[in-house]
Structure formats: structure tokens, C-alpha cells
Design an enzyme around this catalytic site. Structure first.
Site, PDB file in Angstrom:
ATOM      1  N   GLU A  90       0.812  -1.226   0.000  1.00 30.23           N
ATOM      2  CA  GLU A  90       0.000   0.000   0.000  1.00 30.23           C
ATOM      3  C   GLU A  90       0.841   1.270   0.000  1.00 30.23           C
ATOM      4  O   GLU A  90       0.315   2.369   0.179  1.00 30.23           O
ATOM      5  CB  GLU A  90      -0.927  -0.015   1.239  1.00 30.23           C
ATOM      6  CG  GLU A  90      -1.895  -1.198   1.247  1.00 30.23           C
ATOM      7  CD  GLU A  90      -2.930  -1.141   2.367  1.00 30.23           C
ATOM      8  OE1 GLU A  90      -2.834  -0.272   3.259  1.00 30.23           O
ATOM      9  OE2 GLU A  90      -3.848  -1.987   2.344  1.00 30.23           O
ATOM     10  N   ARG A 142       2.167   2.036   4.650  1.00 30.05           N
ATOM     11  CA  ARG A 142       1.823   3.000   3.600  1.00 30.05           C
ATOM     12  C   ARG A 142       2.896   4.038   3.286  1.00 30.05           C
ATOM     13  O   ARG A 142       2.680   4.870   2.425  1.00 30.05           O
ATOM     14  CB  ARG A 142       0.467   3.640   3.918  1.00 30.05           C
ATOM     15  CG  ARG A 142      -0.681   2.651   3.659  1.00 30.05           C
ATOM     16  CD  ARG A 142      -2.046   3.246   3.886  1.00 30.05           C
ATOM     17  NE  ARG A 142      -2.226   3.545   5.278  1.00 30.05           N
ATOM     18  CZ  ARG A 142      -2.614   2.673   6.205  1.00 30.05           C
ATOM     19  NH1 ARG A 142      -2.893   1.430   5.864  1.00 30.05           N
ATOM     20  NH2 ARG A 142      -2.735   3.031   7.449  1.00 30.05           N
ATOM     21  N   GLU A 204     -10.411  -1.947  16.159  1.00 27.92           N
ATOM     22  CA  GLU A 204     -11.225  -3.165  16.094  1.00 27.92           C
ATOM     23  C   GLU A 204     -10.962  -4.071  17.301  1.00 27.92           C
ATOM     24  O   GLU A 204     -11.734  -4.962  17.606  1.00 27.92           O
ATOM     25  CB  GLU A 204     -10.901  -3.963  14.818  1.00 27.92           C
ATOM     26  CG  GLU A 204     -11.749  -3.588  13.625  1.00 27.92           C
ATOM     27  CD  GLU A 204     -11.578  -2.150  13.208  1.00 27.92           C
ATOM     28  OE1 GLU A 204     -10.426  -1.755  12.922  1.00 27.92           O
ATOM     29  OE2 GLU A 204     -12.560  -1.402  13.205  1.00 27.92           O
ATOM     30  N   ASN A 284     -12.900   4.841  13.976  1.00 26.69           N
ATOM     31  CA  ASN A 284     -14.168   4.367  14.513  1.00 26.69           C
ATOM     32  C   ASN A 284     -14.096   4.078  16.004  1.00 26.69           C
ATOM     33  O   ASN A 284     -13.027   4.063  16.604  1.00 26.69           O
ATOM     34  CB  ASN A 284     -14.592   3.099  13.769  1.00 26.69           C
ATOM     35  CG  ASN A 284     -13.533   2.012  13.860  1.00 26.69           C
ATOM     36  OD1 ASN A 284     -12.573   2.037  13.103  1.00 26.69           O
ATOM     37  ND2 ASN A 284     -13.684   1.081  14.779  1.00 26.69           N
ATOM     38  N   ASP A 334     -18.412   1.459  11.935  1.00 17.19           N
ATOM     39  CA  ASP A 334     -16.991   1.501  11.530  1.00 17.19           C
ATOM     40  C   ASP A 334     -16.764   2.589  10.475  1.00 17.19           C
ATOM     41  O   ASP A 334     -15.950   2.438   9.575  1.00 17.19           O
ATOM     42  CB  ASP A 334     -16.525   0.124  11.012  1.00 17.19           C
ATOM     43  CG  ASP A 334     -15.013   0.058  10.800  1.00 17.19           C
ATOM     44  OD1 ASP A 334     -14.292   0.908  11.341  1.00 17.19           O
ATOM     45  OD2 ASP A 334     -14.568  -0.859  10.081  1.00 17.19           O
ATOM     46  N   LYS A 361     -15.494   7.049   5.127  1.00 18.24           N
ATOM     47  CA  LYS A 361     -16.195   5.790   4.848  1.00 18.24           C
ATOM     48  C   LYS A 361     -17.703   5.965   4.764  1.00 18.24           C
ATOM     49  O   LYS A 361     -18.372   5.184   4.093  1.00 18.24           O
ATOM     50  CB  LYS A 361     -15.885   4.786   5.965  1.00 18.24           C
ATOM     51  CG  LYS A 361     -14.586   4.022   5.822  1.00 18.24           C
ATOM     52  CD  LYS A 361     -14.631   2.909   6.873  1.00 18.24           C
ATOM     53  CE  LYS A 361     -13.346   2.158   6.995  1.00 18.24           C
ATOM     54  NZ  LYS A 361     -13.463   1.158   8.107  1.00 18.24           N
ATOM     55  N   CYS A 642     -11.493 -15.532  13.655  1.00 20.19           N
ATOM     56  CA  CYS A 642     -10.802 -16.042  12.454  1.00 20.19           C
ATOM     57  C   CYS A 642     -11.179 -15.299  11.173  1.00 20.19           C
ATOM     58  O   CYS A 642     -10.354 -15.162  10.263  1.00 20.19           O
ATOM     59  CB  CYS A 642     -11.096 -17.529  12.252  1.00 20.19           C
ATOM     60  SG  CYS A 642     -11.010 -18.516  13.764  1.00 20.19           S
ATOM     61  N   HIS A 646      -9.178 -14.898   7.528  1.00 21.22           N
ATOM     62  CA  HIS A 646      -9.406 -16.071   6.673  1.00 21.22           C
ATOM     63  C   HIS A 646     -10.762 -16.036   5.975  1.00 21.22           C
ATOM     64  O   HIS A 646     -11.215 -17.063   5.473  1.00 21.22           O
ATOM     65  CB  HIS A 646      -9.257 -17.357   7.494  1.00 21.22           C
ATOM     66  CG  HIS A 646      -7.839 -17.601   7.943  1.00 21.22           C
ATOM     67  ND1 HIS A 646      -6.869 -18.121   7.121  1.00 21.22           N
ATOM     68  CD2 HIS A 646      -7.225 -17.357   9.125  1.00 21.22           C
ATOM     69  CE1 HIS A 646      -5.709 -18.210   7.777  1.00 21.22           C
ATOM     70  NE2 HIS A 646      -5.907 -17.746   8.993  1.00 21.22           N
ATOM     71  N   MET A 685       0.592 -16.548  12.153  1.00 20.03           N
ATOM     72  CA  MET A 685      -0.544 -17.206  12.800  1.00 20.03           C
ATOM     73  C   MET A 685      -0.233 -17.374  14.288  1.00 20.03           C
ATOM     74  O   MET A 685       0.452 -18.304  14.697  1.00 20.03           O
ATOM     75  CB  MET A 685      -0.790 -18.565  12.115  1.00 20.03           C
ATOM     76  CG  MET A 685      -1.896 -19.393  12.749  1.00 20.03           C
ATOM     77  SD  MET A 685      -3.501 -18.550  12.801  1.00 20.03           S
ATOM     78  CE  MET A 685      -4.320 -19.524  14.067  1.00 20.03           C
TER      79      MET A 685
HETATM   80 CA    CA Z   1     -11.994   0.279  11.580  1.00 19.56          CA
END
Ligand code: CA
Length: 722
Positions: A90, A142, A204, A284, A334, A361, A642, A646, A685
Site C-alpha cells: 500500500e 503505507r 477493532e 471508529n 466503523d 467511509k 478467524c 481467513h 498465525m
Molecule cells: Ca476500523
């Protein structure tokens, strides 16, 4: 001599092209050291790209016009360089005096000869692989900032590193976050008068957002600006945070079960040197669901939750609050306001206005007065159902109450969804056309409350919504119907008229950042593996290059010895790539990551190696024998812990391993070794033993087996109809 030229050119600040200074600045630049004057006047230094958005105004417009609408069809590959990370790319490169500096996934840095592609040095901060579990949106970075002879990098694990620009050697490094929490740094720092400004991400997961300034000379922290109140009376919050505390249920912000509050400053900044104001974009809430953050027993209480989803102006010297504008009061979807902030001057209603523009957003394009924060106008740049519009008198949204979800009530399908109508991908501005080019998209989302939600700040998403609620059934007809609602487009937006002048439709969402040039061109990569040039005035596609991978990063342009180059870092990844249904999108191309820097010039004749064929093995899962109860438990835990990496419904993201095909799916012990014990932590992981019991981990395996069998049953249909 060089200093004198700088001083003269500084007087011409504001002029986009100061022909007399342009060449002189090239000489001055070769002295090497980047000064306050160099950054303030970066717009006149057309050979180089020394600041993230090219200038403090972050317009991503270059006056270079050697490559133009008439000759762009002669553009060809000058050179390319393969990267050693196969994750989302990015970064915006910086270009200083014939050298190109860039960051890649995993916070690595590389320096190239900008004309030949020779690798000059490389730096790897050796971010621990298991840091990936703290990243909402891939292990991306970034970009860099520069000051003096140094480059500044923020690493995924929260360090700020100063590198010698010539050698890549570490000058100093400083940990900028509490590394026991789920903070990450992915954004490019900015430098204002010797202060390195950097924020962080993690809303988050349950962190408290802030932006901070560090002394470029040694890394000393000079100030820290929190975006949400401490929630603790002993914290001695400054006045702006005491005001904010009135808009929260502060009980949830303090104590052992504290939720952090979010409001992370993970990407966007801009600076006006004349007003001496630094603008930051705030993210957010944490959790997303406002009902868990606001006054009122059952979460029906209201509360703006300042300064979530706000643009805030602060003094870069001291971190002092000056003004704010909140795009989404009481945000719950969000709807970050971390998206690209861009400054420009333009005539509105017969008056020259100093404006700040953002397409956050929430789907509205905002024009506000950047001196005072006064709302000027806003109109939707994509389909929006959460608000009818923005009240011109108050600057507040006129909300659709159907789209608010509390702790236990019904779900709501909301547009834009959590990925927004526009995400981190930078816009660009063409002053001659007075157009802002927005990499926009449409992808709604089902928001269903997670009842009895409790924070788990060790691992997993903390959003207060059931992220499995929107999973699609194993029915190709329905999946294709949903895929048909996903749109991606490049929108040329007139910020005065507040409407599009032209729109280019792409194959789907998550297309690249944008560059505009004095040659009348707009450059943008696509999720569909193209790198394109459009006519800025009409949107006509004039040139296209097959990039062999999705391109999400923004291009830059520069000159070396008078020759103009255009460079872009290719490599599919990021939040959408991790959360998209890989099977569904297989017909839309962006199913691979080939991480590679692509550099173009007129008459360039280099060619990429032949593309590898993608082998798609048929699904071959063990039989599903678990009880419905176990599968349901596995589904709930999968959604929270997950799905973010994924893909929802275990359908296999386009970047990370498809769990339906995991070798350990048929072996409970191997599965436990990976998920519980962290066998693959160095690959990214991490161990989940602190958050999930063995029973829950085994239930997740049962759920993935169940899903793999469902998808195997419709596989024939998928392949036949692709
Ligand atoms: Ca967010």
C-alpha cells in the site's frame, strides 16, 4: 548557495509551478538535507516526491507534463523490482534526487536508483510474525517521511525508526505504543519542522487512539494527543477531552474491563503552514456497536462519542486542540474519518475559500473551512442508506433510524458497509479541472448485534456485532447475486457543484490510489490487475498495462535528468482481499499477490516475466460428523476470531491460506498445535490459547469441515459457470 535558492523559492509558496525555481530546487535538493522550507515548497520541486501526498496539502498532483494525453500510449515499462513479501502493498514511494525509497508489507524498506532500478540498500525491522494477529487489515505499510538526512518508518509492532537515507542504517528507534495491547502502525509518518508525527491503529481490537510527535533528532516524545477521554477522573484530561467525556458512558472506558474506545489515527494527516494547523483523521469506535459505549441501561442512550469519526485541527508544535468536525456523531458502523484529507483553495458562492476535503467511509464527500472547521457542504459520492443527507445548518447527518442496531434488536443491512464507500486509498486533485478523483466502491454489510458481548482485548475482533451474521449460504445463485451488488469505480468529483463530472466503472471494489498530473492524466491501478491512465477531463481510458496482480497502492511521478517516470507498487492485499469470498471473486481476477514495483517512462521496453498459471485444487475435506451444536459454537468463535483474516464463512480469502484446504483440517492434533500453541506464529498465525479453549478450537475445526463439505457440494456448479 543552496540555502539562498530555497529562501527565494519559499517566497513563491503557493504557486504550483515556479519555473525559475524548479531547476534550482533540483540543485538545492542534491545538497541532500530536507528542510522545513523544502517540505513547505515541495509543490515547486517537480523532480522529486518528498512528502507522502507530495505536498502538505496532500493533493497528489504533479505539474509534470512530459507524459501527456497525446503520448501516453508510448508509455512502457522502464524497470521493475520484485519484493520479498507476498502480502498487501500500500506504500507511496518517496523520490529524492534520483533515489526512490519505499516500504513494503511487514514494514520493510528498500532504496533504489530511480532511473535504473539498482537496489541501493534494504532494511528489515524484523517485526515478529505473530504481530499479524493484531492487524485488522493485513500486514501493510503505507510509506515513509523524510527530514534532514533521515527517513522515518512506523513498524507494524509500533516502533518509529529513523534510518540514514544514504545507507539505510538505523539512527534511532522508539516504541510508540503499549506493545502488550493490540496497537499496530501502518500509516506514513509526517514531519513538521523537525517533529515526526505518527498515529496508530487497533480500534477493532480495543485500544485508545492517539497521535504523537517525536523529535526527529533523537526520538524524544514531545506531545501526545488522545482522541477519546481516559474515562478516569484521576487522569487529568485536558479541556477538550473533558468536553468529550460528556458524550460517552465513561464507565466503560476505565477499569479492568475497559473497551479502549478506539478513535485511532491510522492514516490521514495534512498540514497548512500558513494557518499552522495539522489536520488528523480519527477512526471508529471500539467496539463498533455504540450501544456498548453510550449512556443508557440497554444501550438506547445516545451520545456523540467525541472525537470518533472526526477531523481534528491541532497545533503541530504543542499538540494543542484547535477545532473539530465530526462526520458521523455516535458512529456505530466503523465509519472512520481516517480517509485521505486534502487541502485546496477554491471559489464557492463567489468567495475564495480555504477548504479541507474528505470522502470518509460514511459515503458523503465533505467540504469544510479549514481555518474554522465550519461545515460548507456534503453530498453522497456512493449509495447511502444510513442518512438522508447532511443538515446544512448544523452539519449533522439526518439519520435513517432503521440502520441503528442496539444490543439485542434486529439486524440492519447498511450501505456503505464497514469497508466504507472509500477506504485508505488516496484520492488525487487536478487544480485545472477542479476535480477530486475518488477510488470509490459499494459494498453493503449486515450489522447484527452480538448479544452479551464482553471485551476480549487479548485476541480477536471486539466490535459488538456478530460478524457471521452476513455469511452467505452455500448457494451459487445467491452468492452471484450478492457479487453483482459489489461495485468499484473511479469518480471524478466536482467539489463545488458536489456532484460527479464523470465515473469509470471497474470490475469490483478495492481499486488503487490515484495520481493526477499536469499532462492531463489520471493514473490508477485496479483490483482487476490493470494499471491505467485516464484523460482527467473526460475519464477516457488512454493507456493500460497488465500488472499480473491487483494494484491498490497509489502511483507517484518524478524526473531523473529530465526524464519523467511513473512508479507504482503492485501487490494485492488489505482488508477487502482478506475478507472477500475467494471463490466468488475467482472470475474477477484478483486472486493472486505478485508484489512488485513497476516503473514506467515513454519508450520503456522492459517486460515482465510470464504469468504463473493458478492451480485450483478441488476441495477434499474429511466427512463432517460433528453435532449441530458443536458446529454452531465453532461458527460463533470463527466469526469473532478467524474471519478477519481467513474470510467470513471460511470461504478462503484471496491472500491467506484457505482453511477448507488446510493440511491440518483432518488432524485434530495438528490443528491444535497451530491454533492453540502457535506452531506457525512466525508466519503470522499467533497462538489463541489465551482466548479460546481447546473445546472451542476443536469446534472451529468442526465448523470449517462442515463449511468445506457444503462448498464441495456446489463446487461443480461454480467451476462449470465460471
Ligand atoms: Ca476500523
Amino acid at each position: 548557495m543552496a540555502m539562498k535558492i530555497w529562501a527565494t523559492c519559499a517566497l513563491l509558496a503557493g504557486a504550483l509551478v515556479t519555473t525559475g525555481c524548479e531547476e534550482a530546487l533540483g540543485d538545492a535538493g542534491s545538497e541532500g538535507r530536507i528542510t522545513a522550507a523544502a517540505l513547505t515548497n515541495a509543490g515547486a520541486d517537480s523532480a522529486n516526491w518528498i512528502s507522502h501526498g507530495r505536498t502538505y496539502s496532500e493533493q497528489r498532483f504533479s505539474p509534470l507534463d512530459q507524459i501527456d494525453t497525446a503520448n501516453v500510449d508510448e508509455l512502457g515499462l522502464a524497470w521493475f523490482a520484485d519484493m520479498d513479501t507476498a502480502r498487501g502493498q500500500e506504500a507511496t514511494p518517496l523520490v529524492i534526487d534520483g533515489r526512490l525509497y519505499l516500504t513494503t508489507a511487514w514494514s520493510k524498506v528498500k532504496a533504489f536508483d530511480a532511473a535504473t532500478g539498482e537496489l541501493l540498500w534494504a532494511y528489515d525491522p524484523e517485526v515478529p510474525g505473530e504481530t499479524a494477529v493484531k492487524a485488522c487489515c493485513d500486514v501493510v505499510n503505507r510509506g515513509l517521511a523524510t527530514w534532514g538526512d533521515a527517513l522515518f518508518l512506523g513498524t507494524l509492532d509500533g516502533r518509529l525508526v529513523a534510518l540514514d537515507r544514504d545507507s539505510g542504517e538505523v539512527l534511532w528507534e522508539k516504541v510508540t505504543v503499549d506493545q502488550s495491547q493490540s496497537y499496530t502502525v501502518t500509516g506514513a509518518p509526517r514531519v513538521i519542522d523537525g517533529k515526526v508525527i505518527i498515529g496508530n491503529g487497533g480500534a477493532e481490537f480495543g485500544v485508545r487512539g492517539y497521535v504523537a510527535a517525536y523529535d526527529a533528532a533523537g526520538g524524544e516524545e514531545l506531545w501526545r494527543f488522545y482522541t477519546v477521554p481516559a474515562g478516569d477522573e484521576d487522569a487529568d484530561d485536558p479541556a477538550y477531552l473533558q468536553d468529550a467525556a460528556e458524550t460517552w458512558n465513561t464507565d466503560v472506558l476505565a477499569g479492568s474491563d475497559a473497551i479502549g474506545g478506539g478513535g485511532t489515527v491510522w492514516d490521514s494527516m495534512a498540514y497548512d503552514p500558513d494557518l499552522d494547523l495539522l489536520y488528523i483523521g480519527v477512526g471508529n469506535g471500539s467496539p463498533w456497536n455504540r450501544a456498548y459505549r453510550s449512556p443508557g441501561e440497554d444501550g438506547t442512550g445516545e451520545g456523540d462519542n467525541l472525537y470518533l469519526s472526526s477531523i481534528v485541527a491541532i497545533r503541530p508544535d504543542t499538540g494543542e486542540y484547535v477545532w473539530h468536525y465530526q462526520t458521523t456523531p455516535g458512529e456505530t458502523w466503523d465509519y472512520t474519518a481516517t480517509q485521505h484529507i486534502m487541502l485546496a483553495d477554491m471559489e464557492i458562492d463567489g468567495e475564495m475559500r480555504q477548504v479541507l476535503m474528505q470522502a470518509p467511509k460514511n459515503g458523503f464527500f465533505y467540504v469544510i473551512d479549514r481555518e474554522t472547521g465550519e461545515f460548507i457542504s456534503a453530498e453522497p459520492y456512493v449509495s447511502v442508506n444510513w442518512a438522508e443527507g447532511i443538515d446544512p445548518d448544523t452539519g449533522r447527518p439526518i439519520e435513517n433510524p432503521e440502520t441503528r442496531v442496539d444490543k439485542t434488536g434486529k439486524a440492519a443491512l447498511v450501505t456503505p458497509g464497514a469497508l466504507g464507500g472509500h477506504n485508505w486509498h488516496p484520492m488525487a486533485y487536478h487544480p485545472g479541472e477542479n476535480l477530486v478523483f475518488i477510488p470509490a466502491f459499494e459494498a453493503g454489510m449486515m450489522y447484527a448485534p452480538e448479544t452479551d458481548w464482553k471485551p476480549d482485548r487479548a485476541r480477536g475482533f471486539n466490535v459488538g456485532f456478530d460478524l457471521g451474521a452476513g455469511d452467505l449460504p452455500p448457494d451459487m445463485g445467491i452468492r452471484r447475486e450478492v457479487a453483482g451488488t459489489l461495485r468499484g469505480m473511479l469518480v471524478a468529483w466536482d467539489p463545488v457543484a458536489q456532484q460527479p463530472r464523470w465515473t469509470v466503472e471497474h470490475e469490483g471494489p478495492w481499486n488503487g490510489g490515484v495520481l493526477a498530473t499536469g499532462g492531463g492524466l489520471v493514473f490508477q491501478g485496479t483490483a482487476g490487475s490493470e494499471f491505467n491512465a485516464y484523460d482527467a477531463s473526460s475519464g477516457e481510458k488512454l493507456w493500460s498495462f497488465a500488472a499480473q496482480t491487483g494494484v491498490v497502492a497509489p502511483p507517484v511521478t518524478y524526473t531523473v535528468e529530465g526524464e519523467q517516470y511513473v512508479a507504482v507498487l503492485a501487490g494485492w492485499g488489505g482488508a477487502y482481499a482478506l475478507s472477500v469470498d475467494g471463490d466468488l471473486m475467482a472470475s474477477k481476477a484478483p486472486v493472486r499477490n505478485v508484489s512488485r514495483l513497476l516503473v514506467f517512462r515513454l519508450g520503456g521496453e522492459d517486460v515482465l516475466p510470464a504469468e504463473m498459471e493458478l492451480a485450483s485444487l478441488p476441495l477434499d475435506p474429511p466427512a463432517s460428523r460433528a453435532s449441530a451444536e458443536t458446529i454452531a459454537l465453532g461458527k460463533a468463535k470463527y466469526a469473532r476470531y478467524c474471519a478477519v483474516c481467513h474470510a467470513p464463512g471460511a470461504v478462503g480469502s484471496t491472500v491467506l491460506p484457505d482453511l477448507r484446504r488446510a493440511g491440518s483440517l483432518g488432524n485434530a492434533q495438528s490443528w491444535m498445535a497451530v491454533v492453540h500453541d502457535g506452531l506457525l506464529k512466525d508466519n503470522g498465525m499467533a497462538a489463541f490459547s489465551g482466548s479460546l479453549s481447546r473445546e472451542e478450537i476443536e469446534a472451529i475445526r468442526a465448523y470449517v469441515i462442515h463449511r468445506a463439505n457444503e462448498d464441495k457440494a456446489i463446487e461443480g456448479e461454480r467451476i462449470a459457470r465460471r
